[in-house]
Design a protein around this motif. Structure first.
Motif: not given
Length: 236
Positions: A53-66, A174-180
């Motif tokens: 849950e914690g990783k997902t919340s962080f990644i959802m924010k970071i991914t928007e930078l792309g 950023i590419l990793f976040t899209r797969i995650y």
């Protein structure tokens, strides 16, 4: 200090090589090849095997930078700054690359392949075409473009290496976040990276060819151009 003209040929060669790799992935995706399915499933299992849950919340924010919309806004801001500094050629070059290669080119490719998104485990909902990844394309062209230009203008080798390393790590994440997040197949983001990298290098090659004619045209329009990226790159 003696200056040497930067040749566009190496940039065209590198860009074409990445374009060929993009073509290989695209061919496999278009014909739904077994090796594409195997590649995608292997990487999806590995990347989505440690969801929290914690990783997902962080990644959802970071991914928007792309996000393509954010990239377009940032591009407009950078282009305006370049125009204010009277670097008209560089502003047109940067803005044109993002517009035609990322926004328009990426959208056309999505329409051509019309690939459905993965349905295994989507942590955020996306419904439009999957291949190539718009995030991967926009991220690679925008941040990759800036990274390559900084490498070209850096004098010391160690600075070039650090800039290149940071740029690749950032784009890769950023590419990793899209797969995650389950909204893209690994081949979607890989294709976006290959296409984006090809666009960056070919764009630089084209700019080197048209830089002087473009400046001549700007002078006819009574615009004094102060673009100096490659002048700096030559003076070391």
């Amino acid at each position: 200090m003696r200056t040497q003209k930067v040749s566009p040929m190496p940039f065209f060669i590198v860009g074409i090589l990445f374009l060929i790799l993009f073509g290989i992935i695209s061919w496999g995706v278009y014909f739904d090849s077994n090796w594409i399915r195997s590649f995608d499933l292997t990487w999806i299992d590995w990347i989505q095997g440690s969801i929290s849950e914690g990783k997902t919340s962080f990644i959802m924010k970071i991914t928007e930078l792309g996000n393509m919309k954010l990239v377009i806004v940032l591009t407009i801001i950078i282009a305006i700054v370049l125009f204010i500094k009277r670097k008209f050629a560089e502003g047109l070059w940067f803005g044109g690359t993002i517009l035609f290669c990322a926004a328009i080119g990426g959208k056309l490719l999505k329409k051509i392949f019309d690939r459905d998104r993965p349905t295994f485990l989507q942590l955020i909902e996306k419904t439009n075409e999957s291949f190539p990844s718009g995030h991967a394309t926009a991220t690679t062209i925008f941040y990759g473009f800036i990274g390559v230009v900084l490498i070209l203008t850096a004098v010391h080798i160690w600075k070039k290496v650090i800039i290149g390393f940071i740029t690749l790590i950032w784009i890769g994440y950023i590419l990793f976040t899209r797969i995650y997040l389950g909204v893209h197949f690994p081949t979607d983001v890989l294709a976006g990276f290959l296409y984006g990298t090809a666009a960056v290098f070919i764009s630089i090659g084209v700019y080197l060819l048209v830089q002087q004619p473009l400046r001549h045209l700007l002078r006819k329009l009574n615009l004094v151009d102060k673009s100096d990226t490659f002048e700096r790159a030559e003076n070391y």
